[in-house]
Design an enzyme around this catalytic site. Sequence first.
Site, PDB file in Angstrom:
ATOM      1  CG  ASP A 152      -1.841   1.204   1.242  1.00 46.05           C
ATOM      2  OD1 ASP A 152      -1.429   2.301   0.818  1.00 46.05           O
ATOM      3  OD2 ASP A 152      -2.991   1.046   1.660  1.00 46.05           O
ATOM      4  CG  HIS A 153       1.245   4.378  -3.129  1.00 46.75           C
ATOM      5  ND1 HIS A 153      -0.025   4.042  -3.491  1.00 46.75           N
ATOM      6  CD2 HIS A 153       1.326   5.721  -3.254  1.00 46.75           C
ATOM      7  CE1 HIS A 153      -0.688   5.143  -3.827  1.00 46.75           C
ATOM      8  NE2 HIS A 153       0.099   6.179  -3.689  1.00 46.75           N
ATOM      9  CG  HIS A 162      -4.374   4.437  -0.511  1.00 53.41           C
ATOM     10  ND1 HIS A 162      -3.439   3.433  -0.593  1.00 53.41           N
ATOM     11  CD2 HIS A 162      -4.695   4.747  -1.798  1.00 53.41           C
ATOM     12  CE1 HIS A 162      -3.200   3.154  -1.871  1.00 53.41           C
ATOM     13  NE2 HIS A 162      -3.954   3.929  -2.625  1.00 53.41           N
TER      14      HIS A 162
HETATM   15  C1  BG6 Z   1      -3.918   4.869  -6.217  1.00 54.83           C
HETATM   16  C2  BG6 Z   1      -5.300   4.959  -6.814  1.00 54.83           C
HETATM   17  O1  BG6 Z   1      -3.832   3.768  -5.355  1.00 54.83           O
HETATM   18  O2  BG6 Z   1      -3.648   6.048  -5.482  1.00 54.83           O
HETATM   19  C3  BG6 Z   1      -5.457   6.206  -7.669  1.00 54.83           C
HETATM   20  O3  BG6 Z   1      -5.549   3.810  -7.615  1.00 54.83           O
HETATM   21  C4  BG6 Z   1      -5.036   7.429  -6.904  1.00 54.83           C
HETATM   22  O4  BG6 Z   1      -6.789   6.331  -8.141  1.00 54.83           O
HETATM   23  C5  BG6 Z   1      -3.670   7.231  -6.261  1.00 54.83           C
HETATM   24  O5  BG6 Z   1      -5.011   8.524  -7.794  1.00 54.83           O
HETATM   25  C6  BG6 Z   1      -3.322   8.380  -5.343  1.00 54.83           C
HETATM   26  O6  BG6 Z   1      -2.002   8.251  -4.904  1.00 54.83           O
HETATM   27  P1  BG6 Z   1      -1.156   9.521  -4.465  1.00 54.83           P
HETATM   28  O7  BG6 Z   1       0.141   8.948  -3.995  1.00 54.83           O
HETATM   29  O8  BG6 Z   1      -1.024  10.387  -5.678  1.00 54.83           O
HETATM   30  O9  BG6 Z   1      -1.947  10.191  -3.383  1.00 54.83           O
END
Ligand code: BG6
Length: 513
Positions: A200-201, A263
């Site tokens: 989960d980044h 997230h």
């Molecule tokens: C991803 C989603 O996991 O996270 C996207 O699939 C979203 O829809 C993105 O735009 C948002 O990531 P960050 O790091 O730009 O907040």
Amino acid sequence: MADEIRHPFLHGLSKHRGSPPTVIVIFGASGDLTARKLIPAIYNLAHDGLLPADFYLIGFGRKAIPDAEFQKIAADAIKEFSRREMSPEVWSRLAARTLYVSGGYDEKAAYDRLGERICGLEKEIGQPLQSLFYISTPPTVFAPIIQNLGASGLARRHLGQAQQSKVIIEKPFGRDLASAQALNQELTTVFAEEQVFRIDHYLGKETVQDLLVQRFANSIFEPLWNRNYIDHVQITVAEEVGVGSRAGYYEQSGCLRDMIQNHTMQLLALTAMEPPVSFDPQSLRDEKVKLLKAIQPVRLEGPDSDVARAQYSAGMMAGKEVPGYLSEKDIAQQSATESYAALRLSINNWRWQGVPFYLRSGKRMARRVSEIAIRFKRAPGSLFAESDRFNIAPNTLAFQIQPDEGLSLILNAKVPGLETRTQPVKMNFRYATTFGSNTPEAYERLVLDAMVGDGTLFIRGDETERSWQLITPILAHWAKEGRKGMDSYVAGSWGPAASAALLAANGHTWREP
Ligand code: BG6
């Protein structure tokens, strides 16, 4: 060649945190994520001397292309997406170890070829290599990849040793509880849990890790971190972008699956969990699971409903007219997919009983901002009773996850002057001001952690299932309702009325972060 590559990766100075010699194999090598995030992350690790001296990258994909073409694709990705400019010296070292293997994801022989290639590299360097398989494909091929990693023996390479195989698996990890359980089942027939890294980044973001530091390295917060002092918590993950060219994926997903289940729930778990005994993978994830277990099932219908969903309608963003969700390319005219979701959650434990946690996320919102806002109870007493002169705001501690990363605290202060007037003021800590702005990308930290076998910032199997268990009844309810109850919000606004109503029921309002 063998002697040359045994040198540490950069300038003879490898600062890597004990990763054994490694080959990272990316399934989905021609995908968007590979170009935007994975290859630039690996490049930046090389740049920082954080890769082991013996390191290889293998792209795996259906298209048959020579190594040189994949190297060119990788170079272009670095030039376009890396946070740092490409250094010819670092790149030439990395390029020499960037290879490609083609084959179908369900073609056993392709995995045998991959295995032979890895064996060939091991012979060349005279050492065993850790294989880190990064599954970054559409979810339809997750199962065949996992099964073939098992059938070909790749999953069991050097089992029980420092170089044992590992697998990183990208989202979406299932689309409901049953499919997440089935995927966990696939994974654990082939790999032991300690070999599995569900990504989960958000957990790789600097500010998300800073949340743990702020909570547990400072003593001033913990005494207040409970139902006695905290009135409620608001977690916002707002995006400016619309669905863009991702309709194919997004229509099957929607905001609840895409952002909330993973997230936003992770942000909630880290904010509300008990202090872990240590930051080892087991202890931290035990606490998150305990917290997730204490979240009560939500009410889905009637005036007390805890959920809201909506689609954006046409509006103005940055001075430009943008279409509504239903007019976006490849979106079904009667689509019942939400681009915005909000939840009101109750946590039934000693610390949090009676404290509402509000979560919201959406596309095409007023501003790109992710924050966790802790709203404290008002100071008691009548010293500053309601009067024009006293503008008293509830104290709020806001962790700004992105952009403009930092932390702010809203306090009430006396306005200078001969009579007593008060005004809310903000104490600010900004990352960029204190530390400069070139912080590592989330994927750099996560790839490095997986390489050294540290699963602390990855999701455990039971954790993802518990999160799906909370979300699945909402998905089922919305699927049954179709478009009934779907609210809308103007693109560029802060969201729909239905979401404001979740808070209004308790006399609360969303903050404008
Ligand atoms: C991803 C989603 O996991 O996270 C996207 O699939 C979203 O829809 C993105 O735009 C948002 O990531 P960050 O790091 O730009 O907040």
